[in-house]
Design a protein around this motif. Structure first.
Motif, PDB file in Angstrom:
ATOM      1  N   LYS A  10      40.352  60.321  -2.379  1.00  0.00           N
ATOM      2  CA  LYS A  10      39.266  60.193  -1.332  1.00  0.00           C
ATOM      3  C   LYS A  10      39.182  61.726  -0.996  1.00  0.00           C
ATOM      4  CE  LYS A  10      39.975  55.932   0.926  1.00  0.00           C
ATOM      5  NZ  LYS A  10      40.143  55.192   2.174  1.00  0.00           N
ATOM      6  N   ALA A  11      39.961  62.637  -1.088  1.00  0.00           N
ATOM      7  CA  ALA A  11      39.537  64.030  -0.736  1.00  0.00           C
ATOM      8  C   ALA A  11      38.633  64.714  -1.813  1.00  0.00           C
ATOM      9  CB  ALA A  11      41.081  64.773  -0.539  1.00  0.00           C
ATOM     10  N   TYR A  16      32.994  66.090  -3.223  1.00  0.00           N
ATOM     11  CA  TYR A  16      32.046  65.926  -4.068  1.00  0.00           C
ATOM     12  C   TYR A  16      30.508  65.404  -3.147  1.00  0.00           C
ATOM     13  CZ  TYR A  16      28.574  62.880  -6.798  1.00  0.00           C
ATOM     14  OH  TYR A  16      27.569  62.221  -7.322  1.00  0.00           O
ATOM     15  N   ILE A  17      30.866  64.765  -2.101  1.00  0.00           N
ATOM     16  CA  ILE A  17      29.582  64.384  -1.406  1.00  0.00           C
ATOM     17  C   ILE A  17      29.326  65.238  -0.260  1.00  0.00           C
ATOM     18  CG2 ILE A  17      30.671  62.750   0.094  1.00  0.00           C
ATOM     19  CD1 ILE A  17      27.403  61.949  -1.816  1.00  0.00           C
ATOM     20  N   GLU A  18      30.412  65.684   0.219  1.00  0.00           N
ATOM     21  CA  GLU A  18      29.980  66.667   1.362  1.00  0.00           C
ATOM     22  C   GLU A  18      29.800  68.075   0.968  1.00  0.00           C
ATOM     23  OE1 GLU A  18      32.859  65.443   5.139  1.00  0.00           O
ATOM     24  OE2 GLU A  18      33.634  66.706   3.624  1.00  0.00           O
ATOM     25  N   GLY A  19      30.100  68.451  -0.314  1.00  0.00           N
ATOM     26  CA  GLY A  19      29.846  69.587  -0.798  1.00  0.00           C
ATOM     27  C   GLY A  19      28.370  69.658  -1.462  1.00  0.00           C
ATOM     28  N   TRP A  20      27.856  68.497  -1.740  1.00  0.00           N
ATOM     29  CA  TRP A  20      26.314  68.224  -1.990  1.00  0.00           C
ATOM     30  C   TRP A  20      25.500  68.292  -0.784  1.00  0.00           C
ATOM     31  CZ3 TRP A  20      22.632  68.946  -5.260  1.00  0.00           C
ATOM     32  CH2 TRP A  20      21.516  67.920  -5.047  1.00  0.00           C
ATOM     33  N   TYR A  21      25.932  67.758   0.299  1.00  0.00           N
ATOM     34  CA  TYR A  21      25.004  67.675   1.474  1.00  0.00           C
ATOM     35  C   TYR A  21      25.230  68.956   2.145  1.00  0.00           C
ATOM     36  CZ  TYR A  21      23.519  62.850   1.067  1.00  0.00           C
ATOM     37  OH  TYR A  21      22.874  61.847   0.525  1.00  0.00           O
ATOM     38  N   ARG A  22      26.207  69.866   2.108  1.00  0.00           N
ATOM     39  CA  ARG A  22      26.302  71.060   2.694  1.00  0.00           C
ATOM     40  C   ARG A  22      26.124  72.186   2.086  1.00  0.00           C
ATOM     41  NH1 ARG A  22      31.888  69.393   6.247  1.00  0.00           N
ATOM     42  NH2 ARG A  22      30.811  67.525   7.290  1.00  0.00           N
ATOM     43  N   GLY A  23      25.758  72.036   0.639  1.00  0.00           N
ATOM     44  CA  GLY A  23      25.440  73.041  -0.265  1.00  0.00           C
ATOM     45  C   GLY A  23      26.680  73.928  -0.506  1.00  0.00           C
ATOM     46  N   MET A  28      32.356  71.528  -4.488  1.00  0.00           N
ATOM     47  CA  MET A  28      31.611  70.941  -5.576  1.00  0.00           C
ATOM     48  C   MET A  28      32.413  71.261  -6.864  1.00  0.00           C
ATOM     49  SD  MET A  28      29.581  68.659  -6.552  1.00  0.00           S
ATOM     50  CE  MET A  28      28.057  68.536  -5.283  1.00  0.00           C
ATOM     51  N   ASP A  29      32.707  72.508  -7.133  1.00  0.00           N
ATOM     52  CA  ASP A  29      33.567  73.170  -8.216  1.00  0.00           C
ATOM     53  C   ASP A  29      34.750  72.261  -7.950  1.00  0.00           C
ATOM     54  OD1 ASP A  29      33.579  74.926 -10.581  1.00  0.00           O
ATOM     55  OD2 ASP A  29      35.031  76.055  -9.089  1.00  0.00           O
ATOM     56  N   ARG A  30      35.413  72.465  -7.134  1.00  0.00           N
ATOM     57  CA  ARG A  30      36.671  71.776  -6.940  1.00  0.00           C
ATOM     58  C   ARG A  30      36.952  70.131  -7.255  1.00  0.00           C
ATOM     59  NH1 ARG A  30      38.170  73.778  -2.025  1.00  0.00           N
ATOM     60  NH2 ARG A  30      37.318  72.067  -0.958  1.00  0.00           N
ATOM     61  N   LEU A 103      37.382  59.303 -12.372  1.00  0.00           N
ATOM     62  CA  LEU A 103      38.140  60.297 -12.292  1.00  0.00           C
ATOM     63  C   LEU A 103      39.391  60.511 -13.228  1.00  0.00           C
ATOM     64  CD1 LEU A 103      37.728  58.984  -9.368  1.00  0.00           C
ATOM     65  CD2 LEU A 103      38.366  61.426  -8.466  1.00  0.00           C
ATOM     66  N   VAL A 104      39.877  61.951 -13.460  1.00  0.00           N
ATOM     67  CA  VAL A 104      40.975  61.973 -14.282  1.00  0.00           C
ATOM     68  C   VAL A 104      41.864  62.872 -13.591  1.00  0.00           C
ATOM     69  CG1 VAL A 104      39.444  63.920 -15.415  1.00  0.00           C
ATOM     70  CG2 VAL A 104      41.774  62.828 -16.609  1.00  0.00           C
ATOM     71  N   LYS A 105      43.280  62.709 -13.641  1.00  0.00           N
ATOM     72  CA  LYS A 105      44.268  63.727 -13.152  1.00  0.00           C
ATOM     73  C   LYS A 105      44.344  64.668 -14.113  1.00  0.00           C
ATOM     74  CE  LYS A 105      48.206  63.467 -10.123  1.00  0.00           C
ATOM     75  NZ  LYS A 105      49.024  62.681  -9.601  1.00  0.00           N
ATOM     76  N   THR A 106      44.205  66.023 -13.624  1.00  0.00           N
ATOM     77  CA  THR A 106      44.627  66.981 -14.662  1.00  0.00           C
ATOM     78  C   THR A 106      45.659  67.908 -13.897  1.00  0.00           C
ATOM     79  OG1 THR A 106      43.149  68.620 -13.286  1.00  0.00           O
ATOM     80  CG2 THR A 106      41.790  67.226 -14.886  1.00  0.00           C
ATOM     81  N   PRO A 107      46.072  69.027 -14.572  1.00  0.00           N
ATOM     82  CA  PRO A 107      47.111  69.546 -13.922  1.00  0.00           C
ATOM     83  C   PRO A 107      46.637  70.386 -12.518  1.00  0.00           C
ATOM     84  CG  PRO A 107      47.138  69.974 -16.237  1.00  0.00           C
ATOM     85  CD  PRO A 107      45.874  69.123 -15.869  1.00  0.00           C
ATOM     86  N   LYS A 108      45.483  70.580 -12.500  1.00  0.00           N
ATOM     87  CA  LYS A 108      44.819  71.008 -11.069  1.00  0.00           C
ATOM     88  C   LYS A 108      44.676  69.919  -9.923  1.00  0.00           C
ATOM     89  CE  LYS A 108      42.945  75.331 -12.951  1.00  0.00           C
ATOM     90  NZ  LYS A 108      41.767  75.955 -13.185  1.00  0.00           N
ATOM     91  N   GLY A 109      44.942  68.759 -10.397  1.00  0.00           N
ATOM     92  CA  GLY A 109      44.631  67.424  -9.402  1.00  0.00           C
ATOM     93  C   GLY A 109      43.410  66.527  -9.997  1.00  0.00           C
TER      94      GLY A 109
END
Length: 120
Positions: A10-11, A16-23, A28-30, A103-109
């Motif tokens: 969820k985080a 993703y969605i807040e990164g989009w709407y807030r620029g 977004m990168d995370r 989604l995929v779980k990576t070493p970075k989450g």
């Protein structure tokens, strides 16, 4: 489903969605896997089939840097549909979009690898 994994997914969906709407490029990168493929159906003029418009992580980052959805107060819902080991599916529903996330779980989450979306 493990509540900690659900919260982590969820985080990422919120980034993703807040990164989009807030620029917000950092969020977004995370959220996005480097190999992200995002698609939406584009109806073909006069043909029986539709084509898909493809957006990469690079393009998402460019659009986000340019202001994204430009609505920092936009509301949204996130639903985690399934988690199976190191893969998961979720949905975000905002005022403009319905996004189906894989989604995929990576070493970075958790990271979003695929998105199929449509305008509401």
């Amino acid at each position: 489903m493990d509540p900690q994994e659900v919260a982590a997914i969820k985080a990422v969906a919120a980034d993703y969605i807040e990164g989009w709407y807030r620029g917000d490029e950092g969020r977004m990168d995370r959220a996005l896997h480097p190999d992200l493929v995002k698609r939406t159906v584009v109806p073909d003029q006069g043909l029986s089939d539709s084509s898909l418009r493809v957006v990469t992580k690079g393009r998402m980052m460019e659009m986000t840097a340019a202001g994204g959805g430009e609505d920092p107060d936009s509301t949204f819902e996130v639903t985690v549909d399934d988690i199976s080991g190191d893969i998961a599916s979720a949905r975000t529903v905002s005022k403009e979009y319905v996004d189906y996330l894989q989604l995929v779980k990576t070493p970075k989450g958790w990271r979003i690898a695929n998105v199929l979306f449509r305008m509401r």
